[in-house]
Design a protein around this motif. Structure first.
Motif, PDB file in Angstrom:
ATOM      1  N   ALA A 372       0.830  -1.202   0.000  1.00 65.22           N
ATOM      2  CA  ALA A 372       0.000   0.000   0.000  1.00 65.22           C
ATOM      3  C   ALA A 372       0.861   1.247   0.000  1.00 65.22           C
ATOM      4  N   CYS A 373       0.334   2.298  -0.647  1.00 64.62           N
ATOM      5  CA  CYS A 373       0.998   3.596  -0.667  1.00 64.62           C
ATOM      6  C   CYS A 373      -0.019   4.649  -0.222  1.00 64.62           C
ATOM      7  N   TYR A 374       0.378   5.452   0.757  1.00 61.24           N
ATOM      8  CA  TYR A 374      -0.488   6.511   1.274  1.00 61.24           C
ATOM      9  C   TYR A 374       0.142   7.866   0.968  1.00 61.24           C
ATOM     10  N   ILE A 375      -0.672   8.813   0.550  1.00 54.72           N
ATOM     11  CA  ILE A 375      -0.210  10.200   0.422  1.00 54.72           C
ATOM     12  C   ILE A 375      -1.100  11.051   1.331  1.00 54.72           C
ATOM     13  N   ASN A 376      -0.443  11.797   2.228  1.00 55.30           N
ATOM     14  CA  ASN A 376      -1.165  12.602   3.238  1.00 55.30           C
ATOM     15  C   ASN A 376      -2.206  11.759   3.984  1.00 55.30           C
ATOM     16  N   GLY A 377      -1.889  10.490   4.229  1.00 56.19           N
ATOM     17  CA  GLY A 377      -2.798   9.640   4.990  1.00 56.19           C
ATOM     18  C   GLY A 377      -3.909   9.002   4.166  1.00 56.19           C
ATOM     19  N   THR A 378      -3.981   9.313   2.887  1.00 57.94           N
ATOM     20  CA  THR A 378      -5.008   8.707   2.036  1.00 57.94           C
ATOM     21  C   THR A 378      -4.373   7.599   1.188  1.00 57.94           C
ATOM     22  N   ARG A 379      -5.027   6.447   1.187  1.00 56.39           N
ATOM     23  CA  ARG A 379      -4.458   5.331   0.436  1.00 56.39           C
ATOM     24  C   ARG A 379      -4.651   5.570  -1.063  1.00 56.39           C
ATOM     25  N   VAL A 380      -3.531   5.609  -1.802  1.00 56.39           N
ATOM     26  CA  VAL A 380      -3.607   5.855  -3.244  1.00 56.39           C
ATOM     27  C   VAL A 380      -3.263   4.605  -4.049  1.00 56.39           C
ATOM     28  N   PHE A 381      -2.699   3.604  -3.359  1.00 55.61           N
ATOM     29  CA  PHE A 381      -2.395   2.353  -4.051  1.00 55.61           C
ATOM     30  C   PHE A 381      -2.563   1.210  -3.073  1.00 55.61           C
ATOM     31  N   HIS A 382      -3.110   0.098  -3.545  1.00 54.25           N
ATOM     32  CA  HIS A 382      -3.351  -1.078  -2.730  1.00 54.25           C
ATOM     33  C   HIS A 382      -3.313  -2.254  -3.687  1.00 54.25           C
ATOM     34  N   GLY A 383      -2.151  -2.862  -3.823  1.00 53.18           N
ATOM     35  CA  GLY A 383      -2.009  -3.909  -4.838  1.00 53.18           C
ATOM     36  C   GLY A 383      -1.595  -5.217  -4.211  1.00 53.18           C
ATOM     37  N   LYS A 384      -2.282  -6.292  -4.582  1.00 51.83           N
ATOM     38  CA  LYS A 384      -1.970  -7.612  -4.024  1.00 51.83           C
ATOM     39  C   LYS A 384      -0.682  -8.131  -4.645  1.00 51.83           C
ATOM     40  N   LYS A 385       0.188  -8.641  -3.759  1.00 49.39           N
ATOM     41  CA  LYS A 385       1.444  -9.239  -4.218  1.00 49.39           C
ATOM     42  C   LYS A 385       1.417 -10.699  -3.822  1.00 49.39           C
ATOM     43  N   ARG A 386       1.660 -11.576  -4.778  1.00 50.53           N
ATOM     44  CA  ARG A 386       1.631 -12.999  -4.455  1.00 50.53           C
ATOM     45  C   ARG A 386       2.757 -13.326  -3.498  1.00 50.53           C
ATOM     46  N   ILE A 387       3.894 -12.686  -3.714  1.00 45.16           N
ATOM     47  CA  ILE A 387       4.981 -12.898  -2.762  1.00 45.16           C
ATOM     48  C   ILE A 387       5.889 -11.679  -2.736  1.00 45.16           C
ATOM     49  N   MET A 388       6.362 -11.359  -1.540  1.00 45.07           N
ATOM     50  CA  MET A 388       7.431 -10.368  -1.377  1.00 45.07           C
ATOM     51  C   MET A 388       8.432 -10.990  -0.410  1.00 45.07           C
ATOM     52  N   ALA A 389       9.709 -10.943  -0.742  1.00 45.49           N
ATOM     53  CA  ALA A 389      10.735 -11.565   0.093  1.00 45.49           C
ATOM     54  C   ALA A 389      11.860 -10.566   0.333  1.00 45.49           C
ATOM     55  N   PRO A 390      12.481 -10.647   1.542  1.00 43.19           N
ATOM     56  CA  PRO A 390      13.545  -9.680   1.865  1.00 43.19           C
ATOM     57  C   PRO A 390      14.707  -9.728   0.874  1.00 43.19           C
ATOM     58  N   GLY A 391      14.943 -10.907   0.288  1.00 37.77           N
ATOM     59  CA  GLY A 391      16.076 -11.060  -0.628  1.00 37.77           C
ATOM     60  C   GLY A 391      15.838 -10.450  -2.000  1.00 37.77           C
ATOM     61  N   GLU A 392      14.614 -10.043  -2.293  1.00 36.30           N
ATOM     62  CA  GLU A 392      14.335  -9.508  -3.622  1.00 36.30           C
ATOM     63  C   GLU A 392      13.775  -8.092  -3.493  1.00 36.30           C
ATOM     64  N   MET A 393      14.501  -7.148  -4.065  1.00 35.51           N
ATOM     65  CA  MET A 393      14.120  -5.746  -3.946  1.00 35.51           C
ATOM     66  C   MET A 393      12.800  -5.487  -4.668  1.00 35.51           C
ATOM     67  N   GLU A 394      11.936  -4.723  -4.023  1.00 36.12           N
ATOM     68  CA  GLU A 394      10.652  -4.364  -4.630  1.00 36.12           C
ATOM     69  C   GLU A 394      10.727  -2.942  -5.153  1.00 36.12           C
ATOM     70  N   GLN A 395       9.805  -2.578  -6.027  1.00 42.60           N
ATOM     71  CA  GLN A 395       9.772  -1.196  -6.491  1.00 42.60           C
ATOM     72  C   GLN A 395       8.365  -0.740  -6.788  1.00 42.60           C
ATOM     73  N   TYR A 396       8.203   0.575  -6.742  1.00 37.67           N
ATOM     74  CA  TYR A 396       6.917   1.186  -7.020  1.00 37.67           C
ATOM     75  C   TYR A 396       7.197   2.486  -7.773  1.00 37.67           C
ATOM     76  N   THR A 397       6.422   2.745  -8.818  1.00 37.50           N
ATOM     77  CA  THR A 397       6.652   3.955  -9.609  1.00 37.50           C
ATOM     78  C   THR A 397       5.679   5.056  -9.189  1.00 37.50           C
ATOM     79  N   LEU A 398       6.241   6.157  -8.700  1.00 34.02           N
ATOM     80  CA  LEU A 398       5.436   7.334  -8.341  1.00 34.02           C
ATOM     81  C   LEU A 398       5.320   8.224  -9.570  1.00 34.02           C
ATOM     82  N   ARG A 399       4.090   8.603  -9.912  1.00 35.06           N
ATOM     83  CA  ARG A 399       3.900   9.488 -11.065  1.00 35.06           C
ATOM     84  C   ARG A 399       3.609  10.899 -10.582  1.00 35.06           C
TER      85      ARG A 399
END
Lengths: 417, 122
Positions: A372-399
């Motif tokens: 999830a990504c919040y801007i000023n406390g409002t959720r602007v993104f909420h995307g299901k991830k099948r898996i996230m692991a500490p060994g693999e870097m994640e990324q998100y593109t802010l527009r």
């Protein structure tokens, strides 16, 4: 005192990509400083393949990936001084260098790019009891010995830590005729890439002992064996689970630490989680004119992302040298609940490019959870991830187009639903 | 009918895959949670291939060894014969990246190719 417009500290993949991008953005007077005898950094000893899938859509070995950037730097006539150690960096961007040929020198730079890379955590950081016999190496040191010096550090091997370098070295030592008894990992999951677990361990029948650690090293002159024990959920050894494994060599692959003594000397603010500088979306640090990239900024799994971030840092340094417009207000990018850190850590909303890639790591493996990504406390993104692991870097593109004019704070987190 | 257990490498989930083979052909894949897993299992169950990367001894060079890879990939069950041939090899300096140091290594049809250059010692 000598001078240049842009000094790049380190000629590994980050330093090379940064210097190339800065030159392409119009910076003429660049000096790349490298302490080793060849440019390319750690890639020179990473002789396995798997580099460059994102950048070149093909699978290169480390030396081949480095060679492409070296060739481009040469084509652009970017000077790289080899065998030069940077001893100090001031907040005034004056560097103290030393080299065999010219001794001590001072270099005044208009802008500086920090691309020093990272170091391996050594045995001393683990507090494993025992004498200090020969036969204990970090995995990266063993990699250099085997791949560049043509030496085999041992025959009966135990590897502690399942980071990628440890996994790669398990295969490499096996191919060279050594016997790898096991890879022990303190955590209940591996910190390495799945692909490496399958192709470096499973292919060769090397056991991965999760939730295990080395609690004792035997041997006075040379390693004679190690004691392996299971650890509980508190990561402490479980009494009664100790087993002795005879071996002559212990390899450590227990984490990488961004190298930032120079940054600290210059007064660059560091992020306690990444161990690297706190940066904005343009990779600027807290010291004006000083930019950071590569593993000195945060430890990467994929060199492709290093090249991308470093090129952005190079372009930013070029903009700084031309006296680019002020960045305007800066807002923080924070993290909580499952997200350990973000890079960048802040964002200049008015000056930002149309898209900014925020990279981060999660604190534990998550399945079927939401990013999830919040801007000023409002959720602007909420995307299901099948898996996230500490060994693999994640990324998100802010527009930029998606950011409200009054954006004050951006927060990333992992949510249950 | 044969069954083969595999771990998918396409993403960090690492699905446990089961490939069912009939007359050397994959007829069914289970355990995968996406199409990439099925494609991986179909390749991996029938003809697993690997790039072997290693180093070759160099005589008269500025360093003792030069890195190499097999081009193209070799069958997984031929990795050790390939390594034996690579270990027995010594080449004279200089070596340039892309030089073929050994043809048809261990009868696989693949070449051993230098992945970096190495200058002659002065």
């Amino acid at each position: 005192m000598i001078s240049c417009d842009l000094a790049v500290i380190g000629a590994g993949p980050a330093g090379l990509a940064a210097a190339i991008a800065a030159r392409e953005a119009g910076v003429e007077d660049i000096l790349v400083l490298e302490r080793d005898e060849a440019a390319g950094g750690i890639l020179n000893q990473c002789i396995h393949s798997g580099f460059g899938l994102h950048t070149f859509q093909e699978e290169l070995t480390g030396p081949e990936y480095a060679a492409r950037f070296r060739a481009r730097a040469e084509e652009l006539g970017i000077p790289i001084r080899l065998g030069v150690m940077v001893l100090g960096l001031g907040s005034d961007r004056v560097l103290t260098l030393t080299s065999r040929e010219r001794g001590l020198e001072q270099l005044r730079a208009g802008a500086v790019i920090l691309a020093m890379g990272c170091r391996e955590r050594p045995r001393g950081a683990l507090n494993i009891p025992g004498y200090r016999p020969a036969g204990i190496y970090t995995a990266g040191t063993a990699q250099r010995l085997v791949n560049m010096e043509g030496l085999l550090p041992g025959r009966e091997i135990v590897i502690l830590g399942s980071g990628d370098i440890g996994l790669i070295m398990a295969r490499r030592m096996t191919l060279e005729g050594a016997h790898v008894q096991c890879v022990a990992e303190l955590l209940p999951y591996s910190g390495g890439l799945k692909r490496n677990i399958v192709q470096c361990l499973d292919d060769y029948g090397i056991p991965l002992r999760l939730s295990h650690t080395v609690v004792n090293i035997r041997g006075r002159e040379r390693v004679e064996g190690v004691t392996l024990a299971q650890v509980g959920p508190d990561r402490r050894p479980v009494p009664g689970t100790e087993e002795d494994i005879p071996c002559d060599t212990l390899l450590l692959s227990v984490g990488l630490l961004p190298e930032n003594e120079l940054s600290e000397g210059a007064g660059v603010a560091l992020d306690p989680v990444t161990g690297g500088p706190v940066v904005g979306e343009d990779f600027s640090t807290s010291v004006p004119g000083v930019f950071a990239c590569g593993n000195a900024l945060h430890v990467h799994d994929l060199v492709d992302f290093v090249s991308q971030e470093a090129a952005a840092a190079g372009r930013s340094a070029a903009r700084f040298l031309k006296g680019g417009p002020p960045a305007g207000p800066v807002i923080p990018i924070r993290c909580r609940d499952g997200v350990r850190y973000t890079v960048p850590q802040h964002l200049a909303v008015e000056a930002m490019p149309p898209e900014v890639t925020v990279r981060f790591r999660v604190s534990a493996p998550f399945r079927e959870k939401y990013l999830a990504c919040y801007i000023n406390g409002t959720r602007v993104f909420h995307g299901k991830k099948r898996i996230m692991a500490p060994g693999e870097m994640e990324q998100y593109t802010l527009r930029r187009a998606a950011l409200p004019a009054d954006a004050r704070e951006i927060v990333f987190c992992v949510e249950e639903d | 009918m044969d069954e083969m257990e595999l771990t998918c490498i396409c993403c960090p989930i690492g699905c446990g895959l089961r490939a069912t083979l009939e007359a050397g052909q994959v007829v069914r894949v289970t355990g995968n949670t996406c199409p990439r897993g099925e494609a991986y299992a179909r390749r991996e169950a029938v003809s697993p291939m690997r790039t072997v990367t290693s180093s070759v001894a160099v005589e008269g060079g500025v360093r003792p060894v030069v890195p190499v890879k097999t081009v193209p990939d070799v069958p997984k069950d031929r990795i050790f014969p390939v390594m034996d041939a690579i270990r027995d090899l010594t080449v004279p300096a200089p070596v340039r990246a892309g030089d073929v140091l050994l043809r048809d290594v261990a009868g696989t049809g693949a070449d051993v190719v230098a992945t970096a250059g190495l200058d002659k010692a002065p």
